[in-house]
Design a protein around this motif. Structure first.
Motif, short mmCIF file in Angstrom:
data_model
loop_
_atom_site.label_atom_id
_atom_site.label_comp_id
_atom_site.label_asym_id
_atom_site.label_seq_id
_atom_site.Cartn_x
_atom_site.Cartn_y
_atom_site.Cartn_z
N ASP A 178 77.72 66.68 147.75
CA ASP A 178 77.28 66.55 149.13
C ASP A 178 78.32 67.01 150.14
O ASP A 178 78.00 67.67 151.11
CB ASP A 178 76.94 65.07 149.43
N GLU A 181 78.40 70.63 150.28
CA GLU A 181 77.21 71.16 150.95
C GLU A 181 77.29 70.95 152.45
O GLU A 181 76.88 71.81 153.24
CB GLU A 181 75.95 70.50 150.37
N ALA A 182 77.85 69.79 152.83
CA ALA A 182 78.03 69.52 154.26
C ALA A 182 78.96 70.56 154.86
O ALA A 182 78.67 71.12 155.94
CB ALA A 182 78.61 68.12 154.46
N ALA A 184 79.49 73.55 153.78
CA ALA A 184 78.80 74.84 153.80
C ALA A 184 77.81 74.88 154.96
O ALA A 184 77.70 75.89 155.66
CB ALA A 184 78.09 75.07 152.46
N SER A 185 77.10 73.76 155.18
CA SER A 185 76.10 73.75 156.25
C SER A 185 76.76 73.83 157.62
O SER A 185 76.15 74.24 158.59
CB SER A 185 75.25 72.48 156.16
N LEU A 186 78.03 73.43 157.71
CA LEU A 186 78.76 73.54 158.97
C LEU A 186 79.39 74.92 159.12
O LEU A 186 80.17 75.15 160.03
CB LEU A 186 79.83 72.46 159.07
N GLY A 187 79.09 75.81 158.18
CA GLY A 187 79.52 77.19 158.33
C GLY A 187 80.78 77.55 157.58
O GLY A 187 81.32 78.64 157.77
N ARG A 190 82.62 79.87 151.16
CA ARG A 190 82.89 79.28 149.85
C ARG A 190 84.39 79.13 149.63
O ARG A 190 84.85 78.15 149.06
CB ARG A 190 82.30 80.16 148.74
N THR A 193 85.63 76.21 151.71
CA THR A 193 85.23 74.96 151.06
C THR A 193 86.14 74.65 149.90
O THR A 193 86.60 73.53 149.72
CB THR A 193 83.77 75.07 150.54
N ARG B 23 70.87 72.01 141.59
CA ARG B 23 71.56 72.07 142.87
C ARG B 23 72.65 73.13 142.90
O ARG B 23 73.19 73.42 143.94
CB ARG B 23 72.15 70.70 143.21
N ARG B 25 74.06 76.67 143.00
CA ARG B 25 73.60 78.03 143.31
C ARG B 25 74.26 79.01 142.36
O ARG B 25 75.46 78.97 142.16
CB ARG B 25 73.98 78.38 144.75
#
Lengths: 283, 290
Positions: A178, A181-182, A184-187, A190, A193, B23, B25
């Motif tokens: 999570d 993913e958070a 990644a969702s904030l831009g 990879r 991250t 989940r 990718r």
């Protein structure tokens, strides 16, 4: 995040620091006594004997032994090779662990078993195994590095394979997807991250694995016997140097070089203990 | 201890194994990393190990059967097995005892002891051998001459080989058991104690059943490590043909005497045992953590 966690943990920890507690009962105390006698007879007294024997010769003799040209060359080769192998493991270990934890593909369980083979395989067999592919006149790859310096590197690489992988793997399994993913969702890319989220949580495990693999490399003997030829100034490692001193009945010289190796082992143990405390304190 | 237990449960509950694969990718990076890891392990482990198998059976099964016809080799294999069994028995008793003490009790010096118990894993096997010779050597050792006076030869004899092997395999059982013991806690035992169970009953009927997979796992690892020990045994054994020569020492001996077939066959036998050990562990492990 971490500061609140520490604040939450601290009150619970303080009572323990108030002094060394002793909760031994009579029977468990007796058990501890027996266990300590055995552990001392088997491990502590013999290792102390190595240091005492080295000290018997005096500081000057000790220094002359470990700086003698052949011994110094062996120590340099061992430490340098162990360091470079550790560097490779620091990169390859997390990579393999990542593939084992995050990827799903046919044959992954075979890779999983292969990681443990170097640990379980007798070291002398490990040497023979590597010899058959990389040191034989009729090697299928056409590579023959037997009795050359790369052979030492290869042998260390083989025997130290499991350490970083096995330290990193459980930590990676516990990491929450999570958070990534958070990010990644904030831009976050990879790479960002990885660098900002994954790497910091893996650092203690990587460091511990690196320390273990360095210690294992420095102390390696069995896999080199057949592979490296043990040529003085070329492929002779520290353990072989100690063995030849023993065989020449020069126990003081053997103990002096062994003391250097013991000091490295102890340093690694202390480092591991410090890392463990840090991780435990972080919760 | 209690808070780590709660922590573990809370953390493992919301992440069931099965939710993970969909989940992830699959990007080109995934495939690239998979390829790198596979090729690396193939070149470093799989291919070399498989060559030992093909070299052993290059001339059929003759190489293996001739091993068992050589009386010295049979003695060497028996000695290896005998020493490994002793090492497993000693390390299991010591490991279970010391793990219980480390997890259940507080005493001064515990942290130091905990760190020192890992020492055998990072000490060079040659240093292990040297250390034992310095204390138990028959001529000049600290305790050797006294023991020899009692008629007990340690170095260049079977007790020395057993000690060297036990030394190098010592931490394996403890490292397996300590996490398991920390996880199970003491609640059940306290309940049993309040119902009047004796210390032995509590150990036999509650602790032992809950750590049995940890013990099995530890035994397998200790066995693999003990059968394969080479350097430490080489220093303390004297390598006397038919007396103190173990199977691993025989591999070196045969190879240096240009008996490559014999060396590969012995190595194959030893490798089979250790691979069998890993596979057993791989099968046991999921059950243990389920």
């Amino acid at each position: 995040m971490t500061s609140t966690e520490i604040a939450a943990v601290r009150p619970a920890r303080t009572p323990r620091r108030s002094g060394p507690r002793n909760t031994l009962t009579r029977s468990s105390g007796l058990g501890l006594g027996i266990a300590m006698i055995w552990f001392s007879a088997l491990v502590l007294i013999p290792l102390a004997a190595v240091v005492v024997t080295a000290a018997d010769g005096g500081w000057q003799a000790f220094w002359n032994t470990i700086t003698g040209p052949q011994t110094a060359a062996a120590i340099r080769l061992t430490v340098f090779t162990a360091l470079s192998v550790t560097a490779v493991n620091v990169v390859m270990g997390p990579l393999i662990a990542w593939v084992l934890v995050r990827d799903r593909f046919w044959g992954k369980s075979v890779l999983e078993v292969m990681i443990d083979i170097p640990f379980a395989l007798p070291t002398i067999v490990a040497g023979l195994v590597l010899l058959s592919l990389y040191g034989d006149a009729d090697s299928p790859l056409g590579i023959d590095i037997a009795n050359e310096r790369p052979a030492v590197f290869l042998a260390f690489l083989f025997v130290t394979l499991p350490f970083v992988v096995r330290m990193v793997q459980p930590v990676l399994e516990e990491l929450e997807l999570d958070v990534e993913e958070a990010a990644a969702s904030l831009g976050a890319s990879r790479f960002t991250t990885f660098r900002r989220i994954i790497l910091p949580s893996l650092t203690p495990a990587i460091t511990a694995g690196a320390a273990l693999s360095f210690a294992r490399g420095v102390s390696e003997y069995g896999s080199l016997v057949l592979l490296s030829g043990n040529l003085p100034f070329k492929t002779e490692v520290t353990s072989v140097r100690i063995l030849s001193s023993i065989e020449n009945d020069n126990v003081v010289a053997a103990a002096s070089v062994a003391t250097v190796l013991l000091a490295i082992s102890l340093a690694v143990i202390v480092l591991l203990d410090v890392i463990q405390r840090r991780v435990a304190a972080r919760g | 201890m209690a808070d780590t237990l709660v922590h573990d449960v809370a953390e493992s509950a919301p992440v069931p194994e099965r939710r993970r694969p969909p989940r992830v990718r699959k990007t080109p990076t995934t495939y690239a990393l998979r390829a790198i890891a596979t090729v690396y392990l193939f070149l470093l482990v799989a291919w070399p190990v498989s060559l030992v198998v093909t070299n052993t059976f290059a001339d059929g099964v003759g190489a293996i059967t001739s091993l068992f016809e050589d009386p010295d080799m049979v003695v060497a294999l028996q000695l290896s097995a005998y020493v490994a069994v002793w090492s497993v028995v000693i390390n299991t008793l010591f490991g279970v005892g010391i793990s219980l003490l480390l997890v259940r009790y507080e005493f001064p010096g515990k942290r130091l002891l905990n760190a020192l118990l890992d020492l055998p894993l990072s000490v060079s096997p040659i240093v292990v051998g040297l250390a034992l010779v310095l204390v138990y050597g028959g001529r000049n050792g600290w305790l050797g001459p006294t023991l020899a006076g009692w008629g007990l030869e340690v170095i260049f004899s079977t007790p020395g080989i057993i000690m060297a092997t036990t030394f190098v395999a010592l931490p394996l059982m403890i490292r397996e058991l300590v996490p398991v013991l920390e996880e199970i806690g003491v609640e059940q035992e306290q309940a049993a104690q309040s119902l009047g169970a004796s210390g032995f009953q509590r150990f036999w009927r509650i602790t032992l059943p809950s750590i049995r997979w940890g013990i099995v796992y530890g035994v397998v690892l200790t066995l693999a490590r003990s059968l394969g020990e080479f350097g430490a045994v080489k220093v303390v054994s004297g390598n006397v043909l038919g007396q103190t020569r173990t199977a691993t020492l025989a591999v070196e001996e045969k190879y240096l005497n240009f008996d490559q077939q014999g060396a590969y066959a012995t190595a194959f036998l030893l490798a089979m045992v250790s691979v069998a050990c890993i596979v057993i562990v791989a099968i046991i492990r999921p059950k243990n953590h389920a």
